[in-house]
Design a protein around this motif. Sequence first.
Motif, short mmCIF file in Angstrom:
data_model
loop_
_atom_site.label_atom_id
_atom_site.label_comp_id
_atom_site.label_asym_id
_atom_site.label_seq_id
_atom_site.Cartn_x
_atom_site.Cartn_y
_atom_site.Cartn_z
N ASP A 97 -3.40 11.55 23.11
CA ASP A 97 -3.13 12.05 24.46
C ASP A 97 -2.74 10.92 25.41
OD1 ASP A 97 -3.71 14.60 23.59
OD2 ASP A 97 -5.71 14.66 24.50
N ALA A 98 -3.42 9.78 25.31
CA ALA A 98 -3.20 8.66 26.24
C ALA A 98 -2.04 7.78 25.80
CB ALA A 98 -4.47 7.82 26.36
N GLY A 99 -1.68 7.85 24.52
CA GLY A 99 -0.66 6.96 23.97
C GLY A 99 -1.32 5.73 23.39
N ASP A 100 -1.04 5.46 22.13
CA ASP A 100 -1.59 4.30 21.44
C ASP A 100 -0.48 3.26 21.30
OD1 ASP A 100 -2.55 2.36 19.71
OD2 ASP A 100 -3.46 3.78 18.32
N PRO A 101 -0.51 2.21 22.12
CA PRO A 101 0.58 1.23 22.10
C PRO A 101 0.63 0.40 20.83
CG PRO A 101 -1.19 0.48 23.52
CD PRO A 101 -1.54 1.88 23.10
N PHE A 102 -0.39 0.47 19.99
CA PHE A 102 -0.43 -0.32 18.76
C PHE A 102 -0.09 0.49 17.52
CE2 PHE A 102 -3.59 -2.01 21.78
CZ PHE A 102 -2.98 -3.22 22.05
N ARG A 103 -0.13 1.81 17.60
CA ARG A 103 -0.04 2.68 16.41
C ARG A 103 1.21 2.41 15.57
NH1 ARG A 103 -2.48 5.82 13.28
NH2 ARG A 103 -4.09 6.20 14.80
N GLU A 104 2.37 2.41 16.18
CA GLU A 104 3.61 2.28 15.40
C GLU A 104 3.65 0.97 14.62
OE1 GLU A 104 8.33 1.85 16.36
OE2 GLU A 104 7.21 3.33 17.54
N ASP A 105 3.33 -0.13 15.27
CA ASP A 105 3.36 -1.43 14.61
C ASP A 105 2.28 -1.54 13.54
OD1 ASP A 105 5.53 -2.33 16.11
OD2 ASP A 105 4.26 -3.18 17.66
N TRP A 106 1.10 -1.01 13.83
CA TRP A 106 0.01 -1.06 12.85
C TRP A 106 0.34 -0.19 11.64
CZ3 TRP A 106 -5.61 -2.35 13.23
CH2 TRP A 106 -5.82 -3.43 14.09
N ASP A 107 0.84 1.02 11.87
CA ASP A 107 1.22 1.89 10.75
C ASP A 107 2.27 1.21 9.88
OD1 ASP A 107 -0.55 3.94 11.42
OD2 ASP A 107 0.98 5.17 12.40
N ALA A 108 3.26 0.59 10.49
CA ALA A 108 4.31 -0.09 9.73
C ALA A 108 3.74 -1.25 8.92
CB ALA A 108 5.42 -0.58 10.66
N ALA A 109 2.85 -2.04 9.52
CA ALA A 109 2.26 -3.18 8.82
C ALA A 109 1.39 -2.71 7.66
CB ALA A 109 1.46 -4.04 9.79
N ILE A 110 0.63 -1.65 7.88
CA ILE A 110 -0.23 -1.11 6.82
C ILE A 110 0.63 -0.56 5.69
CG2 ILE A 110 -1.88 0.72 6.28
CD1 ILE A 110 -3.00 0.21 9.19
N ASP A 111 1.69 0.18 6.03
CA ASP A 111 2.60 0.71 5.01
C ASP A 111 3.21 -0.42 4.19
OD1 ASP A 111 2.14 3.32 5.73
OD2 ASP A 111 4.00 3.52 6.89
N GLN A 112 3.57 -1.50 4.86
CA GLN A 112 4.17 -2.65 4.17
C GLN A 112 3.20 -3.22 3.13
OE1 GLN A 112 5.30 -5.73 6.90
NE2 GLN A 112 6.16 -7.02 5.32
N VAL A 113 1.93 -3.36 3.50
CA VAL A 113 0.93 -3.89 2.58
C VAL A 113 0.67 -2.90 1.45
CG1 VAL A 113 -1.50 -4.55 2.35
CG2 VAL A 113 -0.15 -5.41 4.27
N LEU A 114 0.52 -1.62 1.79
CA LEU A 114 0.23 -0.61 0.77
C LEU A 114 1.37 -0.47 -0.23
CD1 LEU A 114 -1.50 2.20 2.87
CD2 LEU A 114 -2.56 0.55 1.32
N ASN A 115 2.59 -0.71 0.22
CA ASN A 115 3.75 -0.61 -0.67
C ASN A 115 4.04 -1.93 -1.38
OD1 ASN A 115 4.24 2.11 -0.13
ND2 ASN A 115 5.31 1.59 1.77
N GLY A 116 3.15 -2.90 -1.20
CA GLY A 116 3.28 -4.16 -1.93
C GLY A 116 4.35 -5.08 -1.42
N ASP A 117 4.91 -4.80 -0.25
CA ASP A 117 5.97 -5.64 0.29
C ASP A 117 5.40 -6.56 1.36
OD1 ASP A 117 8.24 -6.84 1.24
OD2 ASP A 117 9.11 -5.02 2.10
N GLU A 118 4.96 -7.72 0.92
CA GLU A 118 4.45 -8.71 1.86
C GLU A 118 5.39 -9.91 1.90
OE1 GLU A 118 0.08 -9.20 1.96
OE2 GLU A 118 0.16 -8.09 0.08
N SER A 119 6.66 -9.66 1.61
CA SER A 119 7.62 -10.74 1.46
C SER A 119 8.13 -11.31 2.77
CB SER A 119 8.81 -10.24 0.63
OG SER A 119 9.47 -9.19 1.32
#
Length: 178
Positions: free
Chosen positions: A144-166
Amino acid sequence: EYGITSFTYRANKPFAPHLLQRALDAMLDQTAPFDESIVLRAKGFVWLSTFPQLQGDFSLAGHSFSLVPGNPWWAEIDKEHWPPNLEEAIAPLWKEPYGDRQQEMVIIGQQLDKEVITNALDSCLLSEDEMARGQDVWNEMAADAGDPFREDWDAAIDQVLNGDESGHGHDHQHEHHH
């Protein structure tokens, strides 16, 4: 001679992301309540209400800060996978039902007003009533308030989970510059 001091801010409740963003912007801009304190550097780890599994690695220097996903909290890891003696080492930090989740930020600067800074950061924490309402409500509040970190955190987590830490030519840090 330069009046540089430091202190460690600690708390045992999560930050509401939008409130933390607002406070960090004020810290960088040196606007109220940070208009009397000059924060030169800050670093540590944070607990965001929207990401209870991971520590946030926080760093502020000059006119920018980053807050990126870090290691999992020990409370998220089965104790059989803990290093020897860890349980007794972190016992003083452990607070049920949230385990080792906490805020710990070292603030370094000039003319630091510890009380004002502590009160400003405390105002970003969830209230006792909000704490009692649980994770689903915390997520709804952030949505409701807007999470200013969500998009960047989701992308970083997806990158790690997908094994792409290059480090494929760009990063996923939440950076704020002035």
